[in-house]
Write an enzyme that holds these catalytic residues in place. Structure first.
Site, short mmCIF file in Angstrom:
data_model
loop_
_atom_site.label_atom_id
_atom_site.label_comp_id
_atom_site.label_asym_id
_atom_site.label_seq_id
_atom_site.Cartn_x
_atom_site.Cartn_y
_atom_site.Cartn_z
N ALA A 46 -5.08 39.34 69.90
CA ALA A 46 -3.53 38.73 69.89
C ALA A 46 -3.28 37.95 70.81
CB ALA A 46 -2.78 39.83 69.43
N LEU B 42 -2.22 -6.78 43.00
CA LEU B 42 -0.75 -7.27 43.42
C LEU B 42 -0.12 -6.42 44.31
CD1 LEU B 42 0.03 -9.31 40.06
CD2 LEU B 42 -1.66 -9.64 41.73
N ARG C 265 13.80 -1.54 46.71
CA ARG C 265 14.32 -0.14 46.24
C ARG C 265 14.00 1.06 46.76
NH1 ARG C 265 13.72 -0.31 39.74
NH2 ARG C 265 12.20 -1.92 40.43
N GLY D 262 6.02 -14.71 41.02
CA GLY D 262 5.61 -14.05 39.90
C GLY D 262 4.47 -13.68 39.72
N TYR E 101 -1.91 -3.30 39.69
CA TYR E 101 -0.56 -3.38 40.40
C TYR E 101 -1.01 -2.22 41.77
CZ TYR E 101 2.37 -5.78 36.96
OH TYR E 101 2.69 -6.63 35.87
C1 UD1 Z 1 5.81 -6.81 35.03
C2 UD1 Z 1 5.33 -7.57 33.52
C3 UD1 Z 1 5.86 -6.79 32.39
C4 UD1 Z 1 5.35 -5.41 32.49
C5 UD1 Z 1 5.78 -4.57 33.95
C6 UD1 Z 1 5.28 -3.18 34.01
C7 UD1 Z 1 5.00 -9.95 34.04
C8 UD1 Z 1 5.78 -11.18 33.69
N1 UD1 Z 1 5.82 -8.75 33.37
O1 UD1 Z 1 7.12 -7.13 34.99
O2 UD1 Z 1 5.44 -7.46 31.13
O3 UD1 Z 1 5.97 -4.41 31.50
O4 UD1 Z 1 5.12 -5.57 34.95
O5 UD1 Z 1 5.66 -2.59 35.05
O6 UD1 Z 1 3.98 -9.74 34.51
N2 UD1 Z 1 4.15 -9.08 42.37
C9 UD1 Z 1 3.45 -9.95 43.20
N3 UD1 Z 1 4.07 -11.13 43.34
C10 UD1 Z 1 5.08 -11.81 42.46
C11 UD1 Z 1 5.70 -10.69 41.72
C12 UD1 Z 1 4.99 -9.55 41.59
O7 UD1 Z 1 2.51 -9.24 43.83
O8 UD1 Z 1 5.31 -12.57 42.84
C13 UD1 Z 1 3.48 -7.62 41.99
C14 UD1 Z 1 4.58 -6.61 42.56
O9 UD1 Z 1 4.58 -6.12 43.90
C15 UD1 Z 1 4.44 -5.52 41.73
C16 UD1 Z 1 3.63 -6.14 40.43
O10 UD1 Z 1 3.38 -7.62 40.81
O11 UD1 Z 1 3.27 -4.62 42.13
C17 UD1 Z 1 4.78 -6.17 39.16
O12 UD1 Z 1 5.87 -7.15 39.81
P1 UD1 Z 1 7.38 -6.66 39.03
O13 UD1 Z 1 8.13 -7.82 39.54
O14 UD1 Z 1 7.55 -5.33 39.16
O15 UD1 Z 1 7.01 -7.03 37.51
P2 UD1 Z 1 8.14 -6.72 36.17
O16 UD1 Z 1 9.15 -7.63 35.98
O17 UD1 Z 1 8.25 -5.41 36.42
#
Ligand code: UD1
Ligand code: MG
Length: 447
Positions: free
Chosen positions: A364, A8, A15, A80, A103
């Site tokens: 040198a 993902l 940030r 998500g 990730y």
């Molecule tokens: C997610 C988990 C959470 C976990 C945490 C660990 C879910 C619902 N929650 O939360 O349980 O403790 O990671 O860090 O899975 N991404 C996409 N597409 C999206 C959303 C996210 O590709 O639509 C990718 C982001 O780029 C990232 C990863 O997925 O690499 C996690 O997304 P993020 O939004 O950080 O999830 P958290 O809310 O932190």
């Protein structure tokens, strides 16, 4: 059992406050997305699908280059983590086996941690999640387990009851699922929750409802360190560096002051190499055994043979290839050049686009003038040659074996074997001139 990884990388990474997309920022000299691709390789994945958004042309190009366009899934717009994995369905069509979700912003995850999740699938679980004991559980999803240790559900921080909120066993985000269940379960995930997103984590409860079993396997918090800010990027770098320093020492490398030496993801150093303080390795460096890298040297994409002496204050740039026993001293820069066995370039030189034969001595202040403002040219020096100090070798130029260049020469023509090249103004001495001059000047100053 075949394996696939869904990586993902569709998040915005706001940030980071960067023009560059988050997963292209580097840890140990390697973009984070490449760390996760390397992990998938290390796990023996037959397929690697990169899920990206539409907001970065650069990431699209990198992704196509790394996995091919058929293995890119576009998530538009991101809704998500569950939705992200779902968008990989087409790219994974026909795949049967074990799928792991990774990730792309978690660069330090080791192969053996993920292997535990795969092992759990082998043992009959439908879903296995990598969890860790969080020092500060904060916004992480909580792993709710049964007394027997099965994973019952994952509750996102925002959806927890007070008891669930107090749980410190947290979701890393890494999830392994048997392919026959993955997309069927995902199709039943809804966005009826605090964030209005499709949560991948809901898959666990849905699987349980179907009578399938889920497990949670443990790894260390350090292993799943996620990067969302520059501060976390620096934290990941620090973890990478300290692990790498230890590994180097275990392999027989001496680091006089380990905390001041910086390695890249692919640095290769032979046994009994000594590295003095404040040395930086960019990507692509190989150092053979018994060499000493002295303080304040900077090296990238270069190869150093056995028993060399490098630095202090040496700069070895891409394409520098040094054979056995080469000596490179202070303020010497070498780029795209090959130095044969026993060559010495001990002080203040630029060696660019050159080939220097074995046992030659570069005096040198020697400069290889490799650039004419438009093109780069090569300088070739045969074995056993001697280049006098403060000489300029204007490329393209060839100095055959055993040639000798008088100090301060500007060499623009080829030098035949065994010849002396002198290219400088001839010295003439004027007898008594200094005495007359000094007497005259002293008299003027007194009057
Ligand atoms: C997610 C988990 C959470 C976990 C945490 C660990 C879910 C619902 N929650 O939360 O349980 O403790 O990671 O860090 O899975 N991404 C996409 N597409 C999206 C959303 C996210 O590709 O639509 C990718 C982001 O780029 C990232 C990863 O997925 O690499 C996690 O997304 P993020 O939004 O950080 O999830 P958290 O809310 O932190
Ligand atoms: Mg996150």
């Amino acid at each position: 059992m075949k394996r696939a990884a869904v990586i993902l990388a569709a998040g915005m990474g706001t940030r980071m406050r960067s023009k560059k997309i988050k997963v292209l920022h580097e840890v140990g000299g390697r973009p984070m997305v490449d760390w996760s691709l390397a992990l998938a390789d290390g796990l023996g994945c037959d397929k690697r699908i990169l899920v990206i958004g539409t907001h970065s042309e650069e990431l699209k190009r990198v992704a196509a280059n790394r996995v091919g366009s058929e293995n890119i899934a576009i998530q538009d717009p991101p809704q998500g983590t569950g939705h992200a994995v779902q968008s990989a369905e087409q790219a994974l069509a026909g795949f049967e086996g074990h799928v792991v979700v990774l990730y792309a912003d978690t660069p330090l995850l080791p192969v053996d941690a993920v292997e535990k999740a795969f092992a759990s699938l082998d043992a009959g679980y439908a879903v296995s999640v990598l969890g860790f004991d969080a020092a500060e559980p904060g916004g992480y999803g909580r792993l709710i387990c049964s007394d027997e240790g099965d994973l019952l559900k994952i509750v996102e921080a925002k959806e927890t009851s007070p008891e669930e909120f107090a749980v410190t066993f947290c979701n890393s985000g890494v999830m392994a699922v048997r392919s026959e269940y993955l997309f069927e379960l995902l199709s039943r995930v809804t966005n009826d929750n605090a964030k209005g997103e499709y949560y991948l984590t809901d898959v666990v409860e849905l699987a349980r409802q179907d009578g399938l079993r889920a497990s949670a396997v443990r790894c260390s918090e350090e292993d799943v360190l996620g990067v969302n800010s520059r501060e976390q990027l620096a934290e990941a770098e620090k973890v990478f560096q300290s692990k790498t320093r230890l590994k180097m020492m275990e392999n027989g490398v001496t680091l006089i002051d380990p905390d001041t030496v910086y390695f890249a993801f692919d640095t290769q150093i032979g046994a009994d190499v000594v590295i003095e303080p404040n040395v930086f390795f960019g990507p692509g460096v190989t150092v053979a055994s018994d060499t000493r890298i002295k303080a304040f040297s900077h090296l990238e994409n270069c190869s150093i043979g056995e028993a060399c002496q490098i630095g202090p204050f040496a700069r070895l740039r891409p394409g520098a290839v040094l054979h056995t026993g080469v000596r490179v001293g202070n303020f010497v820069e070498i780029k795209n050049s090959e130095l044969g066995e026993g060559v010495a370039a001990n002080h203040l030189s630029y060696i660019g686009d050159g080939d220097v034969g074995a046992k030659s001595n570069i005096g040198a202040g020697t400069i290889f003038c490799n650039y004419d403002g438009y093109f780069k040219h090569r300088t070739t020096i045969g074995e056993g040659s001697f280049i006098g100090s403060n000489s300029s070798l204007v490329a393209p130029v060839t100095l055959e074996s055993g040639s000798f260049v008088g100090s301060g020469s500007v060499v623009t023509k080829d030098v035949p074997e065994g010849a002396l090249a002198v290219g400088r103004g001839k010295q003439k001495n004027i007898e008594g001139w200094a005495d007359t001059y000094n007497a005259e000047m002293r008299r003027k100053k007194q009057s």
